[in-house]
Design a protein around this motif. Sequence first.
Motif, PDB file in Angstrom:
ATOM      1  N   UNK A   1       1.534   1.456  -6.280  1.00  0.00           N
ATOM      2  CA  UNK A   1       0.550   0.819  -7.157  1.00  0.00           C
ATOM      3  C   UNK A   1      -0.800   0.716  -6.459  1.00  0.00           C
ATOM      4  N   UNK A   2      -1.835   1.088  -7.164  1.00  0.00           N
ATOM      5  CA  UNK A   2      -3.213   0.967  -6.702  1.00  0.00           C
ATOM      6  C   UNK A   2      -4.013   0.242  -7.776  1.00  0.00           C
ATOM      7  N   UNK A   3      -4.972  -0.575  -7.353  1.00  0.00           N
ATOM      8  CA  UNK A   3      -5.854  -1.257  -8.294  1.00  0.00           C
ATOM      9  C   UNK A   3      -7.290  -0.998  -7.888  1.00  0.00           C
ATOM     10  N   UNK A   4      -8.113  -0.636  -8.862  1.00  0.00           N
ATOM     11  CA  UNK A   4      -9.531  -0.364  -8.632  1.00  0.00           C
ATOM     12  C   UNK A   4     -10.345  -1.281  -9.533  1.00  0.00           C
ATOM     13  N   UNK A   5     -11.315  -1.977  -8.959  1.00  0.00           N
ATOM     14  CA  UNK A   5     -12.202  -2.835  -9.739  1.00  0.00           C
ATOM     15  C   UNK A   5     -13.233  -1.974 -10.464  1.00  0.00           C
ATOM     16  N   UNK A   6     -13.506  -2.311 -11.713  1.00  0.00           N
ATOM     17  CA  UNK A   6     -14.377  -1.486 -12.551  1.00  0.00           C
ATOM     18  C   UNK A   6     -15.715  -2.127 -12.882  1.00  0.00           C
ATOM     19  N   UNK A   7     -15.907  -3.396 -12.522  1.00  0.00           N
ATOM     20  CA  UNK A   7     -17.107  -4.088 -12.954  1.00  0.00           C
ATOM     21  C   UNK A   7     -16.899  -4.741 -14.315  1.00  0.00           C
ATOM     22  N   UNK A   8     -17.942  -5.340 -14.829  1.00  0.00           N
ATOM     23  CA  UNK A   8     -17.836  -6.122 -16.065  1.00  0.00           C
ATOM     24  C   UNK A   8     -17.563  -5.205 -17.259  1.00  0.00           C
ATOM     25  N   UNK A   9     -16.568  -5.574 -18.061  1.00  0.00           N
ATOM     26  CA  UNK A   9     -16.228  -4.834 -19.270  1.00  0.00           C
ATOM     27  C   UNK A   9     -16.390  -5.737 -20.485  1.00  0.00           C
ATOM     28  N   UNK A  10     -17.098  -5.231 -21.470  1.00  0.00           N
ATOM     29  CA  UNK A  10     -17.231  -5.931 -22.754  1.00  0.00           C
ATOM     30  C   UNK A  10     -16.013  -5.625 -23.624  1.00  0.00           C
ATOM     31  N   UNK A  11     -15.752  -6.458 -24.649  1.00  0.00           N
ATOM     32  CA  UNK A  11     -14.674  -6.122 -25.584  1.00  0.00           C
ATOM     33  C   UNK A  11     -14.910  -4.740 -26.199  1.00  0.00           C
ATOM     34  N   UNK A  12     -13.849  -4.002 -26.343  1.00  0.00           N
ATOM     35  CA  UNK A  12     -13.966  -2.649 -26.886  1.00  0.00           C
ATOM     36  C   UNK A  12     -12.842  -1.777 -26.384  1.00  0.00           C
ATOM     37  N   UNK A  13     -13.100  -0.479 -26.359  1.00  0.00           N
ATOM     38  CA  UNK A  13     -12.088   0.498 -25.979  1.00  0.00           C
ATOM     39  C   UNK A  13     -12.644   1.446 -24.913  1.00  0.00           C
ATOM     40  N   UNK A  14     -12.835   0.974 -23.701  1.00  0.00           N
ATOM     41  CA  UNK A  14     -13.366   1.848 -22.655  1.00  0.00           C
ATOM     42  C   UNK A  14     -12.372   2.958 -22.303  1.00  0.00           C
ATOM     43  N   UNK A  15     -12.922   4.104 -21.941  1.00  0.00           N
ATOM     44  CA  UNK A  15     -12.109   5.244 -21.537  1.00  0.00           C
ATOM     45  C   UNK A  15     -12.244   5.407 -20.026  1.00  0.00           C
ATOM     46  N   UNK A  16     -11.147   5.222 -19.309  1.00  0.00           N
ATOM     47  CA  UNK A  16     -11.142   5.337 -17.853  1.00  0.00           C
ATOM     48  C   UNK A  16     -10.501   6.668 -17.479  1.00  0.00           C
ATOM     49  N   UNK A  17     -11.186   7.420 -16.618  1.00  0.00           N
ATOM     50  CA  UNK A  17     -10.691   8.711 -16.162  1.00  0.00           C
ATOM     51  C   UNK A  17     -10.366   8.692 -14.677  1.00  0.00           C
TER      52      UNK A  17
ATOM     53  N   UNK B   1     -10.966  -9.564 -24.354  1.00  0.00           N
ATOM     54  CA  UNK B   1     -11.742 -10.624 -23.718  1.00  0.00           C
ATOM     55  C   UNK B   1     -12.592 -10.002 -22.617  1.00  0.00           C
ATOM     56  N   UNK B   2     -13.895 -10.224 -22.677  1.00  0.00           N
ATOM     57  CA  UNK B   2     -14.796  -9.676 -21.668  1.00  0.00           C
ATOM     58  C   UNK B   2     -14.500 -10.285 -20.305  1.00  0.00           C
ATOM     59  N   UNK B   3     -14.830  -9.539 -19.273  1.00  0.00           N
ATOM     60  CA  UNK B   3     -14.633 -10.039 -17.920  1.00  0.00           C
ATOM     61  C   UNK B   3     -14.736  -8.923 -16.900  1.00  0.00           C
ATOM     62  N   UNK B   4     -14.438  -9.251 -15.669  1.00  0.00           N
ATOM     63  CA  UNK B   4     -14.439  -8.254 -14.609  1.00  0.00           C
ATOM     64  C   UNK B   4     -13.221  -7.351 -14.789  1.00  0.00           C
ATOM     65  N   UNK B   5     -13.492  -6.068 -14.994  1.00  0.00           N
ATOM     66  CA  UNK B   5     -12.430  -5.151 -15.348  1.00  0.00           C
ATOM     67  C   UNK B   5     -11.745  -4.525 -14.149  1.00  0.00           C
ATOM     68  N   UNK B   6     -10.547  -4.021 -14.400  1.00  0.00           N
ATOM     69  CA  UNK B   6      -9.800  -3.304 -13.374  1.00  0.00           C
ATOM     70  C   UNK B   6      -8.863  -2.317 -14.047  1.00  0.00           C
ATOM     71  N   UNK B   7      -8.500  -1.283 -13.290  1.00  0.00           N
ATOM     72  CA  UNK B   7      -7.449  -0.369 -13.702  1.00  0.00           C
ATOM     73  C   UNK B   7      -6.352  -0.436 -12.656  1.00  0.00           C
ATOM     74  N   UNK B   8      -5.125  -0.597 -13.115  1.00  0.00           N
ATOM     75  CA  UNK B   8      -3.962  -0.638 -12.230  1.00  0.00           C
ATOM     76  C   UNK B   8      -3.119   0.588 -12.535  1.00  0.00           C
ATOM     77  N   UNK B   9      -2.814   1.386 -11.521  1.00  0.00           N
ATOM     78  CA  UNK B   9      -2.122   2.628 -11.766  1.00  0.00           C
ATOM     79  C   UNK B   9      -1.001   2.870 -10.776  1.00  0.00           C
ATOM     80  N   UNK B  10       0.004   3.602 -11.231  1.00  0.00           N
ATOM     81  CA  UNK B  10       1.058   4.121 -10.374  1.00  0.00           C
ATOM     82  C   UNK B  10       0.725   5.574 -10.082  1.00  0.00           C
ATOM     83  N   UNK B  11       0.531   5.890  -8.799  1.00  0.00           N
ATOM     84  CA  UNK B  11       0.079   7.230  -8.445  1.00  0.00           C
ATOM     85  C   UNK B  11       0.750   7.686  -7.160  1.00  0.00           C
ATOM     86  N   UNK B  12       0.718   9.001  -6.944  1.00  0.00           N
ATOM     87  CA  UNK B  12       1.248   9.597  -5.721  1.00  0.00           C
ATOM     88  C   UNK B  12       0.407  10.801  -5.360  1.00  0.00           C
ATOM     89  N   UNK B  13       0.502  11.205  -4.091  1.00  0.00           N
ATOM     90  CA  UNK B  13      -0.221  12.382  -3.597  1.00  0.00           C
ATOM     91  C   UNK B  13       0.804  13.344  -3.024  1.00  0.00           C
TER      92      UNK B  13
END
Length: 387
Positions: free
Chosen positions: A66-82, A17-29
Amino acid sequence: MKAQQTLTFTVTETIHVAGEGFVRLLARAPGCDWSRRGAESAVADITVDGIPRAQLVVHRGEALAEYTVALGYLEPGNPLVGITFRPDLSPPGAREVQVENASLGTIPENHPDYLLWRFAPRLYGRPDNATSDTPLLLLARYRHEGAYTRLAYAFVWSDQDADRSMLQRLAQDGTPMDIDWVYELTLERRTGRIPKAVVQSAGQLTDPLRGRFVAGHPVLATATRNNMVSVQGSSPLLFALPPVWAYDETKGPRERALDAFPWALELAAKEIRREANFVPSTLDPRNYLYLDFKTTLSPGSLLAVQATLRDGRTSVSDHNNPTLTVFRSGWNRTALPLPPGTTPTQLASVRFLRRDKTPAKHLVESVTTFVLDAKFQPQPFRLAITV
């Protein structure tokens, strides 16, 4: 010597479903702590299909968080987030960013928070935001006014390097963090037209928003050491924080939104300790009594809160400094220092004081009190208050 570039962590999921995208990650430094000078955090690039979208300051140290970063609008598909460690943007002691897990999602147009996400601003930070005054949260709210919806956004920073001291923020805002509204727009719901969009710039002036966007979102830039913003400027750090529903301004102070994020207050306390030459008890937010209350004040009225212990000692929220008083009508939060470990039974009285000489009456109502536990979680602190 700074660490070498590490491998990119990638995540791809099917967006149905298209919409405002985000990535939620578990990370450490590893090796980092916000209280550790020279190893405060680690910075990572966030890309979508190879295109940079933001930087992430991993500021919560070695523990997985947990960190969340907004990605902007995402269309249906398979985006690759790095997600890629940036040693050149990180403090010298940063070695890597470890990501344990990450997932993608969208806020679709039929979601109740979609408008908050759709118009959320991006922020070019200061180049030193990986070590000081880092943006932690983006508070957002909306209000319907006839045919229009009015949206407003405020950033929360871990500290403020200029202008208002930590004691002033505690006395007048009830938090050591720095909060400033930065962007407000009016939306015509039927047509989607935006007849007005303004930015609060240095000197608390308002400027019209100019046409600068990243992934469809307006872009602001931190312009001063006290975190005021501008419609011009850039930096190597672009923050894309997810909007957090802030508050209903008719029911409580905006700072109430921060109570759900004790980790942010802990981070602010770490920055206070790192930057102070010594750490008296008055610099630990856990050694304060916090009060939320609603006031009706005439121009020139100044308020403070005084606590008297049964042993005769007193404490006041304004530290006997007239520049630290509460002066606004509406909802407020203030804080006054207490000896560590104070219990309600040790207090003889808590009362509001007038610090001005005007004859006008004032009204204080709906007072609630709380303290912070060892983990910076708010805990009720029930008292009889004299208003």
